[in-house]
Motif scaffolding. Structure first.
Motif, PDB file in Angstrom:
ATOM      1  N   VAL A  97       3.140 -10.222  -6.077  1.00 33.76           N
ATOM      2  CA  VAL A  97       3.083 -10.666  -4.687  1.00 33.76           C
ATOM      3  C   VAL A  97       2.841 -12.170  -4.738  1.00 33.76           C
ATOM      4  O   VAL A  97       1.817 -12.618  -5.267  1.00 33.76           O
ATOM      5  CB  VAL A  97       1.968  -9.966  -3.884  1.00 33.76           C
ATOM      6  CG1 VAL A  97       1.874 -10.547  -2.476  1.00 33.76           C
ATOM      7  CG2 VAL A  97       2.193  -8.456  -3.833  1.00 33.76           C
ATOM      8  N   HIS A 117      12.403 -13.257  -3.738  1.00 39.09           N
ATOM      9  CA  HIS A 117      12.334 -12.095  -2.844  1.00 39.09           C
ATOM     10  C   HIS A 117      13.737 -11.589  -2.519  1.00 39.09           C
ATOM     11  O   HIS A 117      13.993 -10.377  -2.538  1.00 39.09           O
ATOM     12  CB  HIS A 117      11.585 -12.468  -1.560  1.00 39.09           C
ATOM     13  CG  HIS A 117      11.519 -11.353  -0.579  1.00 39.09           C
ATOM     14  ND1 HIS A 117      10.697 -10.258  -0.748  1.00 39.09           N
ATOM     15  CD2 HIS A 117      12.191 -11.137   0.581  1.00 39.09           C
ATOM     16  CE1 HIS A 117      10.856  -9.435   0.271  1.00 39.09           C
ATOM     17  NE2 HIS A 117      11.764  -9.935   1.086  1.00 39.09           N
ATOM     18  N   LEU A 123       7.466  -9.607  -3.833  1.00 38.23           N
ATOM     19  CA  LEU A 123       7.126  -9.612  -2.417  1.00 38.23           C
ATOM     20  C   LEU A 123       6.508 -10.976  -2.159  1.00 38.23           C
ATOM     21  O   LEU A 123       5.876 -11.546  -3.058  1.00 38.23           O
ATOM     22  CB  LEU A 123       6.116  -8.512  -2.102  1.00 38.23           C
ATOM     23  CG  LEU A 123       6.559  -7.082  -2.405  1.00 38.23           C
ATOM     24  CD1 LEU A 123       5.401  -6.112  -2.176  1.00 38.23           C
ATOM     25  CD2 LEU A 123       7.760  -6.703  -1.559  1.00 38.23           C
ATOM     26  N   TYR A 124       6.688 -11.525  -0.963  1.00 38.37           N
ATOM     27  CA  TYR A 124       6.026 -12.795  -0.700  1.00 38.37           C
ATOM     28  C   TYR A 124       5.469 -12.803   0.711  1.00 38.37           C
ATOM     29  O   TYR A 124       5.929 -12.078   1.598  1.00 38.37           O
ATOM     30  CB  TYR A 124       6.937 -13.997  -0.971  1.00 38.37           C
ATOM     31  CG  TYR A 124       7.837 -14.399   0.174  1.00 38.37           C
ATOM     32  CD1 TYR A 124       7.479 -15.445   1.022  1.00 38.37           C
ATOM     33  CD2 TYR A 124       9.047 -13.759   0.397  1.00 38.37           C
ATOM     34  CE1 TYR A 124       8.300 -15.822   2.069  1.00 38.37           C
ATOM     35  CE2 TYR A 124       9.871 -14.130   1.433  1.00 38.37           C
ATOM     36  CZ  TYR A 124       9.498 -15.173   2.270  1.00 38.37           C
ATOM     37  OH  TYR A 124      10.299 -15.538   3.313  1.00 38.37           O
ATOM     38  N   CYS A 125       4.431 -13.622   0.872  1.00 42.69           N
ATOM     39  CA  CYS A 125       3.754 -13.735   2.168  1.00 42.69           C
ATOM     40  C   CYS A 125       2.986 -15.046   2.157  1.00 42.69           C
ATOM     41  O   CYS A 125       3.077 -15.822   1.212  1.00 42.69           O
ATOM     42  CB  CYS A 125       2.804 -12.551   2.369  1.00 42.69           C
ATOM     43  SG  CYS A 125       1.510 -12.429   1.104  1.00 42.69           S
ATOM     44  N   THR A 133       0.648  -7.375   3.969  1.00 43.77           N
ATOM     45  CA  THR A 133       1.584  -7.169   2.856  1.00 43.77           C
ATOM     46  C   THR A 133       1.017  -6.174   1.856  1.00 43.77           C
ATOM     47  O   THR A 133       1.729  -5.279   1.389  1.00 43.77           O
ATOM     48  CB  THR A 133       1.905  -8.516   2.174  1.00 43.77           C
ATOM     49  OG1 THR A 133       2.503  -9.388   3.145  1.00 43.77           O
ATOM     50  CG2 THR A 133       2.851  -8.334   1.005  1.00 43.77           C
ATOM     51  N   SER A 136       1.251  -2.591   3.275  1.00 47.26           N
ATOM     52  CA  SER A 136       2.579  -1.993   3.433  1.00 47.26           C
ATOM     53  C   SER A 136       3.442  -2.058   2.177  1.00 47.26           C
ATOM     54  O   SER A 136       4.552  -1.515   2.175  1.00 47.26           O
ATOM     55  CB  SER A 136       3.319  -2.688   4.584  1.00 47.26           C
ATOM     56  OG  SER A 136       3.526  -4.058   4.272  1.00 47.26           O
ATOM     57  N   MET A 137       2.972  -2.695   1.113  1.00 48.65           N
ATOM     58  CA  MET A 137       3.833  -2.924  -0.054  1.00 48.65           C
ATOM     59  C   MET A 137       4.270  -1.615  -0.714  1.00 48.65           C
ATOM     60  O   MET A 137       3.512  -0.668  -0.808  1.00 48.65           O
ATOM     61  CB  MET A 137       3.138  -3.830  -1.074  1.00 48.65           C
ATOM     62  CG  MET A 137       1.946  -3.224  -1.757  1.00 48.65           C
ATOM     63  SD  MET A 137       1.159  -4.435  -2.838  1.00 48.65           S
ATOM     64  CE  MET A 137      -0.203  -3.438  -3.449  1.00 48.65           C
ATOM     65  N   ASP A 138       5.525  -1.631  -1.153  1.00 45.46           N
ATOM     66  CA  ASP A 138       6.074  -0.542  -1.957  1.00 45.46           C
ATOM     67  C   ASP A 138       6.583  -1.181  -3.240  1.00 45.46           C
ATOM     68  O   ASP A 138       7.703  -1.702  -3.295  1.00 45.46           O
ATOM     69  CB  ASP A 138       7.201   0.170  -1.205  1.00 45.46           C
ATOM     70  CG  ASP A 138       7.811   1.312  -2.017  1.00 45.46           C
ATOM     71  OD1 ASP A 138       7.399   1.518  -3.185  1.00 45.46           O
ATOM     72  OD2 ASP A 138       8.713   1.985  -1.487  1.00 45.46           O
ATOM     73  N   LEU A 139       5.751  -1.175  -4.264  1.00 46.89           N
ATOM     74  CA  LEU A 139       6.078  -1.863  -5.509  1.00 46.89           C
ATOM     75  C   LEU A 139       7.248  -1.225  -6.250  1.00 46.89           C
ATOM     76  O   LEU A 139       7.880  -1.865  -7.086  1.00 46.89           O
ATOM     77  CB  LEU A 139       4.838  -1.925  -6.420  1.00 46.89           C
ATOM     78  CG  LEU A 139       3.625  -2.653  -5.811  1.00 46.89           C
ATOM     79  CD1 LEU A 139       2.442  -2.590  -6.761  1.00 46.89           C
ATOM     80  CD2 LEU A 139       3.967  -4.084  -5.442  1.00 46.89           C
ATOM     81  N   THR A 141      10.081  -0.698  -5.148  1.00 52.86           N
ATOM     82  CA  THR A 141      11.347  -1.301  -4.729  1.00 52.86           C
ATOM     83  C   THR A 141      11.667  -2.587  -5.500  1.00 52.86           C
ATOM     84  O   THR A 141      12.782  -3.092  -5.417  1.00 52.86           O
ATOM     85  CB  THR A 141      11.331  -1.629  -3.224  1.00 52.86           C
ATOM     86  OG1 THR A 141      10.318  -2.618  -2.977  1.00 52.86           O
ATOM     87  CG2 THR A 141      11.066  -0.389  -2.391  1.00 52.86           C
ATOM     88  N   LEU A 142      10.694  -3.114  -6.255  1.00 50.99           N
ATOM     89  CA  LEU A 142      10.910  -4.374  -6.968  1.00 50.99           C
ATOM     90  C   LEU A 142      11.808  -4.163  -8.181  1.00 50.99           C
ATOM     91  O   LEU A 142      11.679  -3.190  -8.905  1.00 50.99           O
ATOM     92  CB  LEU A 142       9.573  -4.977  -7.408  1.00 50.99           C
ATOM     93  CG  LEU A 142       8.638  -5.396  -6.270  1.00 50.99           C
ATOM     94  CD1 LEU A 142       7.325  -5.934  -6.830  1.00 50.99           C
ATOM     95  CD2 LEU A 142       9.303  -6.424  -5.364  1.00 50.99           C
TER      96      LEU A 142
END
Length: 164
Positions: A97, A117, A123-125, A133, A136-139, A141-142
């Protein structure tokens, strides 16, 4: 023990350290099953005393010769958007992240975070959206970053900062 490693590199990014040490962020990490939080705080002004959290073991340091072992042990890395930190994390195949520092004037870090991203690698924020973030993150998907091609990363960086 499921752990999170937070790094600011050689910079000062007190907002990131303050945000990740907030009760809301600590609660989210705990609810996601993390049991250890390792903070590399760099040259920030914040007192690097560990936040009090009975559910999370917290370790704090300013600098080490190498962060490779901390990254290797981590299940999740939360990092400033420095190219070196991002590349080192991605080369280790760790979920990342990236937290952009909105106080930087010429923010190449934001461009880097956006590009990584778009490629599905991170993921970035920013600090104001970090807790959301993390919630809600779904790691899963990376996508892995292609290994062993530093020249491709250098070319990618040149494009991000406008050298090409």
């Amino acid at each position: 023990m499921k752990s999170v490693f937070v790094t600011v590199g050689t910079t000062s990014f007190d907002d990131l350290i303050a945000t990740i040490c907030s009760p809301a962020a600590l609660q989210v990490l705990q609810s996601r099953g993390y049991e250890k939080l390792v903070l590399q705080v760099g040259r920030g002004e914040l007192d690097p005393a560990p936040p009090s959290s009975p559910a999370l073991e917290v370790e704090v340091f300013r600098y080490k010769d190498s962060l490779a072992e901390d990254m290797r042990r981590a299940d999740l890395v939360i990092s400033h958007a420095g190219a070196g930190s991002c590349l080192e994390t991605l080369e280790q195949g760790k979920p990342l992240v990236v937290v952009t520092n909105e106080k930087l004037m010429d923010n190449h870090q934001l461009e880097l975070a956006k590009r990584l991203h778009r490629g599905g690698h991170v993921l970035y924020c920013n600090c104001s959206t970090l807790v959301e973030t993390l919630q809600s993150m779904d790691l899963s998907t990376l996508k892995p970053f292609p290994p062993g091609h530093p020249e491709k990363f250098a070319l990618f960086l040149d494009q991000v900062v406008g050298f090409q």
